[in-house]
Scaffold this active site. Structure first.
Site, short mmCIF file in Angstrom:
data_model
loop_
_atom_site.label_atom_id
_atom_site.label_comp_id
_atom_site.label_asym_id
_atom_site.label_seq_id
_atom_site.Cartn_x
_atom_site.Cartn_y
_atom_site.Cartn_z
N GLY A 7 0.87 -1.18 0.00
CA GLY A 7 0.00 0.00 0.00
C GLY A 7 0.90 1.22 0.00
O GLY A 7 1.56 1.51 1.01
N ASP A 32 2.17 -1.52 -4.52
CA ASP A 32 0.77 -1.08 -4.60
C ASP A 32 0.15 -1.72 -5.83
O ASP A 32 0.84 -2.09 -6.79
CB ASP A 32 0.69 0.45 -4.69
N ARG A 88 -14.30 2.88 11.44
CA ARG A 88 -13.29 1.95 10.93
C ARG A 88 -13.96 0.63 10.55
O ARG A 88 -13.56 -0.06 9.64
CB ARG A 88 -12.21 1.70 11.98
N SER A 119 -4.02 -1.84 8.16
CA SER A 119 -5.33 -1.65 7.52
C SER A 119 -6.47 -1.81 8.53
O SER A 119 -6.41 -2.68 9.40
CB SER A 119 -5.52 -2.67 6.40
N HIS A 178 -8.86 -1.00 18.63
CA HIS A 178 -8.47 0.25 17.96
C HIS A 178 -9.70 0.84 17.27
O HIS A 178 -9.81 0.87 16.06
CB HIS A 178 -7.36 -0.06 16.94
P1 NAI Z 1 -4.73 5.29 0.92
O1 NAI Z 1 -5.99 5.15 0.15
O2 NAI Z 1 -3.97 6.55 0.84
O3 NAI Z 1 -3.74 4.09 0.53
C1 NAI Z 1 -4.15 2.77 0.41
C2 NAI Z 1 -3.38 2.17 -0.74
O4 NAI Z 1 -3.63 0.76 -0.78
C3 NAI Z 1 -3.78 2.73 -2.11
O5 NAI Z 1 -2.64 3.30 -2.75
C4 NAI Z 1 -4.32 1.53 -2.84
O6 NAI Z 1 -4.05 1.53 -4.24
C5 NAI Z 1 -3.60 0.39 -2.13
N1 NAI Z 1 -4.24 -0.90 -2.33
C6 NAI Z 1 -5.56 -1.21 -2.35
N2 NAI Z 1 -5.72 -2.52 -2.58
C7 NAI Z 1 -4.49 -3.06 -2.70
C8 NAI Z 1 -4.00 -4.36 -2.92
N3 NAI Z 1 -4.83 -5.41 -3.08
N4 NAI Z 1 -2.68 -4.56 -3.01
C9 NAI Z 1 -1.82 -3.52 -2.84
N5 NAI Z 1 -2.22 -2.26 -2.63
C10 NAI Z 1 -3.53 -2.03 -2.55
O7 NAI Z 1 -5.09 4.95 2.44
P2 NAI Z 1 -4.22 5.30 3.76
O8 NAI Z 1 -4.63 6.59 4.29
O9 NAI Z 1 -2.79 5.04 3.45
O10 NAI Z 1 -4.76 4.17 4.78
C11 NAI Z 1 -4.46 2.82 4.54
C12 NAI Z 1 -5.19 1.93 5.56
O11 NAI Z 1 -4.64 2.15 6.84
C13 NAI Z 1 -6.68 2.21 5.69
O12 NAI Z 1 -7.39 1.00 5.88
C14 NAI Z 1 -6.76 3.06 6.94
O13 NAI Z 1 -8.03 3.02 7.55
C15 NAI Z 1 -5.69 2.40 7.77
N6 NAI Z 1 -5.15 3.20 8.87
C16 NAI Z 1 -4.86 2.53 10.03
C17 NAI Z 1 -4.30 3.18 11.09
C18 NAI Z 1 -3.96 2.42 12.34
O14 NAI Z 1 -3.65 3.02 13.36
N7 NAI Z 1 -3.99 1.09 12.32
C19 NAI Z 1 -4.03 4.64 11.05
C20 NAI Z 1 -4.34 5.24 9.78
C21 NAI Z 1 -4.87 4.53 8.72
#
Ligand code: NAI
Length: 311
Positions: A7, A32, A88, A119, A178
Site C-alpha cells: 500500500g 501497490d 473503521r 489496515s 483500535h
Molecule cells: P490510501 O488510500 O492513501 O492508501 C491505500 C493504498 O492501498 C492505495 O494506494 C491503494 O491503491 C492500495 N491498495 C488497495 N488494494 C491493494 C491491494 N490489493 N494490493 C496492494 N495495494 C492495494 O489509504 P491510507 O490513508 O494510506 O490508509 C491505509 C489503511 O490504513 C486504511 O485501511 C486506513 O483506515 C488504515 N489506517 C490505520 C491506522 C492504524 O492506526 N492502524 C491509522 C491510519 C490509517
C-alpha cells in the site's frame, strides 16, 4: 535487512519515508496495486536521499511480489481509509478481501517475515492475518497489529495539551480495541516523569482527555476529509524499528490473546515486548474493576466485528 510496505498510499508512503530517513534497514520495497504509483513514490522518496542524507534503497513495485521476497518485516497498509462520518468498522468487507490476498502472497514470498497490520478495522484485519498465518504454519508472535503505538501517541499529545508539560515527559498507553468506542486510554497509569497525571488534572479533565483520544482519528478525518498519515506513518515505523533493532520496547499492539486479559481467540491491543522475533511477551497490567469491564466490553465489540468475517 529488508522491509516491504504494502500500500503506497498516504500511510504506506509515510511509513517508508520514516524507515528510510532513520536508516534502520538497507532496503524498502513499496508495493501497490495501482499501476506506477509505488514506483513513482519510491522514486520521489529516493530523490530526497542526498538531501536527507540516507542510503536506504527504496524500490517500487506494481503488484510484483517477487520483489518483496525474503523481507524481514512487512507492513500492510493496503485498503481503503475512512471518509468523514465513517467508522473503521465500515471498511471491513472491502479490506478483508484485500488483506487476506496480500497476507497470503506476502507469506508465500517471505515465509519468515514479521507482519505489521495497519489496515482497518485493524484488530479484525490482524485476526484475519493471524488465521491466514496459522493456515500457512506461521507463529502467532509474528503477527502484530498497529494501533496502540498511534493511539498512545495521541493520548500523550492530549495529556501534554491539558497539563502543559512536554510530550516527551508524558507516559501513557492505550489498550483495548483500535476503535472510537473500543480503545481504553489508561488515565490511571499515565504519568509526567513518574508523577501520576491525576496530580495535575481533575477527574473531569482526565475524562475529556480520554474522550478526545478515543475520537482522535475521527477528529482528523473530519478536518482532512480522509484519515491521517503523519502520526500513523511514524507510529508504524516505531514498531518496525523495535523489531529490526531488537529493542525489546513495550508497545501496546494488537496480538492474539489466549486467555490473557480474560480473552481468548481474539486480537486486541495489550502491552507487548517487541523485538527481533515479533511480539515476544505480553505484559500483564493489573487492571482495576472499571478497566477490566471496559476491556471486556471492548472485546465484545471486536468479536462482533470478527464474526462479520465468517459471514
Ligand atoms: P490510501 O488510500 O492513501 O492508501 C491505500 C493504498 O492501498 C492505495 O494506494 C491503494 O491503491 C492500495 N491498495 C488497495 N488494494 C491493494 C491491494 N490489493 N494490493 C496492494 N495495494 C492495494 O489509504 P491510507 O490513508 O494510506 O490508509 C491505509 C489503511 O490504513 C486504511 O485501511 C486506513 O483506515 C488504515 N489506517 C490505520 C491506522 C492504524 O492506526 N492502524 C491509522 C491510519 C490509517
Amino acid at each position: 535487512m529488508k522491509v516491504t510496505v504494502v500500500g503506497a498510499g498516504a500511510v504506506g508512503a509515510t511509513t517508508a519515508d520514516n524507515i528510510a530517513r532513520k536508516q534502520i534497514v538497507d532496503e524498502v520495497v513499496l508495493l501497490d496495486i495501482k499501476q506506477g504509483v509505488a514506483e513513482g513514490k519510491a522514486m520521489d522518496l529516493m530523490q530526497t536521499a542526498s538531501l536527507e542524507g540516507f542510503d536506504t534503497t527504496i524500490i517500487g513495485s506494481t503488484n510484483d511480489y517477487t520483489k518483496t521476497a525474503k523481507s524481514d518485516v512487512v507492513v500492510i497498509t493496503s485498503g481503503l481509509p475512512r471518509k468523514p462520518g465513517m467508522t473503521r468498522e465500515e471498511l471491513i468487507g472491502i479490506n478483508a478481501g484485500i488483506v487476506r490476498d496480500v497476507v497470503t502472497k506476502i507469506l508465500t514470498h517471505s515465509p519468515k517475515a514479521i507482519l505489521l497490520i495497519v489496515s482497518n478495522p485493524m484488530d479484525t484485519m490482524t485476526y484475519l492475518a493471524y488465521q491466514v498465518a496459522q493456515e500457512m504454519g506461521v507463529n502467532k508472535k509474528r503477527i502484530i497489529g498497529m494501533g496502540g503505538s498511534l493511539d498512545s501517541s495521541r493520548f500523550r499529545y492530549y495529556l501534554s495539551q491539558a497539563t502543559g508539560f512536554a510530550q516527551s515527559d508524558i507516559h501513557g498507553q492505550v489498550i483495548g480495541g483500535h476503535g472510537d468506542t473500543t480503545m481504553i486510554p489508561l488515565t490511571r497509569l499515565a504519568t509526567v516523569n513518574s508523577i501520576p497525571v491525576s496530580r495535575f488534572l481533575s477527574k473531569e479533565v482526565l475524562e475529556k482527555v480520554a474522550a478526545d483520544t478515543m475520537v482522535g482519528g475521527a477528529t482528523l478525518t473530519g478536518l482532512l476529509g480522509t484519515s491521517a498519515w503523519y502520526a500513523p506513518g511514524i507510529a508504524s515505523c516505531a514498531v518496525v524499528e523495535a523489531i529490526v533493532r531488537d529493542e525489546k520496547k513495550v508497545i501496546p499492539s494488537s496480538v492474539y490473546l489466549n486467555g490473557e486479559y480474560g480473552q481468548k481467540d481474539i486480537c486486541m491491543g495489550v502491552p507487548v515486548v517487541i523485538g527481533r522475533n515479533g511480539w515476544e511477551k505480553i505484559i500483564n497490567i493489573r487492571l482495576n474493576q472499571e478497566e477490566q469491564a471496559a476491556f471486556a466490553k471492548s472485546a465484545d465489540a471486536v468479536r462482533n466485528m470478527n464474526n462479520v468475517l465468517a459471514t
